[in-house]
Design an enzyme around this catalytic site. Sequence first.
Site, mmCIF file in Angstrom:
data_model
loop_
_atom_site.group_PDB
_atom_site.id
_atom_site.type_symbol
_atom_site.label_atom_id
_atom_site.label_comp_id
_atom_site.label_asym_id
_atom_site.label_seq_id
_atom_site.Cartn_x
_atom_site.Cartn_y
_atom_site.Cartn_z
ATOM 1 N N LYS A 1 -93.646 32.767 -12.010
ATOM 2 C CA LYS A 1 -92.442 33.056 -12.796
ATOM 3 C C LYS A 1 -92.597 34.446 -13.399
ATOM 4 O O LYS A 1 -93.594 34.725 -14.069
ATOM 5 C CB LYS A 1 -92.285 32.012 -13.905
ATOM 6 C CG LYS A 1 -90.946 32.066 -14.630
ATOM 7 C CD LYS A 1 -89.799 31.592 -13.739
ATOM 8 C CE LYS A 1 -88.500 31.468 -14.522
ATOM 9 N NZ LYS A 1 -88.546 30.353 -15.487
ATOM 10 N N HIS A 2 -91.641 35.299 -13.131
ATOM 11 C CA HIS A 2 -91.665 36.672 -13.649
ATOM 12 C C HIS A 2 -92.994 37.369 -13.319
ATOM 13 O O HIS A 2 -93.640 37.959 -14.196
ATOM 14 C CB HIS A 2 -91.404 36.689 -15.148
ATOM 15 C CG HIS A 2 -90.039 36.190 -15.519
ATOM 16 N ND1 HIS A 2 -88.903 36.627 -14.893
ATOM 17 C CD2 HIS A 2 -89.635 35.286 -16.443
ATOM 18 C CE1 HIS A 2 -87.845 36.024 -15.414
ATOM 19 N NE2 HIS A 2 -88.264 35.191 -16.350
ATOM 20 N N HIS B 1 -101.606 45.890 -13.696
ATOM 21 C CA HIS B 1 -100.616 46.385 -14.656
ATOM 22 C C HIS B 1 -99.225 46.441 -14.041
ATOM 23 O O HIS B 1 -99.058 46.245 -12.865
ATOM 24 C CB HIS B 1 -101.012 47.785 -15.133
ATOM 25 C CG HIS B 1 -102.247 47.763 -15.976
ATOM 26 N ND1 HIS B 1 -103.113 48.841 -16.036
ATOM 27 C CD2 HIS B 1 -102.780 46.810 -16.773
ATOM 28 C CE1 HIS B 1 -104.112 48.556 -16.863
ATOM 29 N NE2 HIS B 1 -103.938 47.328 -17.314
ATOM 30 N N ASN C 1 -103.593 41.888 -20.187
ATOM 31 C CA ASN C 1 -104.874 41.186 -20.213
ATOM 32 C C ASN C 1 -104.684 39.756 -19.730
ATOM 33 O O ASN C 1 -103.725 39.105 -20.122
ATOM 34 C CB ASN C 1 -105.445 41.176 -21.629
ATOM 35 C CG ASN C 1 -105.930 42.541 -22.073
ATOM 36 O OD1 ASN C 1 -106.641 43.214 -21.340
ATOM 37 N ND2 ASN C 1 -105.570 42.944 -23.289
#
Length: 538
Positions: free
Chosen positions: A289-290, A538, A432
Amino acid sequence: MAVASKKIPAPDRVKIRTALLSVSDKAGIIELAKALTEQGVKLLSTGGTHKAIAAAGLAVTDVSEVTGLPEIMDGRVKTLHPNVHGGLLAIRDDEDHVAAMKQHGIEGIDLAVINLYPFEEVRAAGGDYPTTVENIDIGGPAMIRASAKNHAYVAIVTDPADYAPLIDALKANGGETDYAFRQKLAAKAYARTAAYDTAISNWFAEALEIETPAYRTIGGVLKEAMRYGENPHQSAGFYVTGENRPGVATATLLQGKQLSYNNINDTDGAFELIGEFSADQGPACAIIKHANPCGVATGSTLRDAYLRALACDSTSAFGGIIALNQLLDAETAEEIVKLFTEVIIAPDVSDEAKAIIAAKKNLRLLVTGGLPDPRSRGITAKTVAGGLLVQTRDNGVIEDVDLKVVTKRAPTEMELEDLKFAYKVAKHVKSNAIVYAKDGQTAGIGAGQMSRIDSARIAGLKAQDAAKAMGWAEPMTKGSAVASEAFFPFADGLLSAIAAGATAVIQPGGSMRDAEVIAAADEHNVAMVFTGMRHFRH
């Protein structure tokens, strides 16, 4: 020094009298040649294209009659001649150009229909070095670029998809093309040669192991224009690069509406994650999800793996992406359709499962034919203002790492398996990242936080929520293994994980405070192993 223009205005309409047809992909070329002949266009052609057109009973002139030279050097040299390039580049309203044409007997070419040697296909198929080099087209790109530069007078067609619009334009305009049409064709032509050269240059970089070539370009072919990008006010398109890698770009959409920008991004993340679990290791499922996993699990069956993955965070799984590492069967499909899901992606699907999924007409079902190899190299790219960040794919896998036990207590065999499982998942969680796992199932996932302790806390809270939703006596983090994709800078993140119930920890190590973190683990009789491999995402 820039070349000055004579500022001769481009005509709007240009009559197509002579066309040069030279294509590697013969799809639709005979139909186009017939349509051009009906318009009274003289046809010039080369090699195999000439043979195909002549075999269809159409009048066609071999380009060797124009150049006065036969094809030589195994066809490497056939169109590289002033009679061809002069015909393409001549400015018809420039007196000096017209005089040169008359002096040297050069006939104008008003239409060029050219596509290129199948370099991308040969490269994707794993052709050897000599074969791949031999499929680098030289004359084709030269003619395309010449025609595109002179689009004021020449129409350049590089895509069989444009044959029909060309025919329609000629029929509607009495055998003429208009300037706007020629401009669009020229823009597409330069994009085509750019993508072609990109494929060649990137192949050379790979073949010669040049990690940072002086010039780097990323090229792709439009697979589909999208309704919008991440948000409705952003435009977007999906381009495929030709990389021979199973995934969303190469998958077949068996059913469902068009994938959105976000669907594609999330589905790619889901399938790359599930690629960490080879089919021969047993069934596995990842729910995304996302762009972050909300549940990942292995199981005795694919249905079991799905249900275990769902149990980790059934709330976030709503409207998510489901990736499977094996053929989607009917039993698993029956469970999946109980929850609103955006996309299912799997290597294959049974006929029974297809029928079950078909009841959800908007549910996208993608079949890839295989799993991505997590060890393969490849490159990834990200744009920044005024630049492009390019790196090799994160192909580090836990199976290739020599784990180092740094605590007094070594992990048990079961803890070690869960540590490896958690680390595979953490590799695909935004940094993180903290991942708790137990018995081949994620227990809690903390993603994308600014501090590692917050990720540990969030993952613990997620586990508590899952326990309440499932009616468990305690969260699965009790007695779990925990993975951190980067080192713990302080002991606080580790202590938060221990408070959640973790008994074993895996992390890269390398912090200035490693000794402090190890001491905290020893104080709580927690086993810890270092991988020496970070997985920032990232």
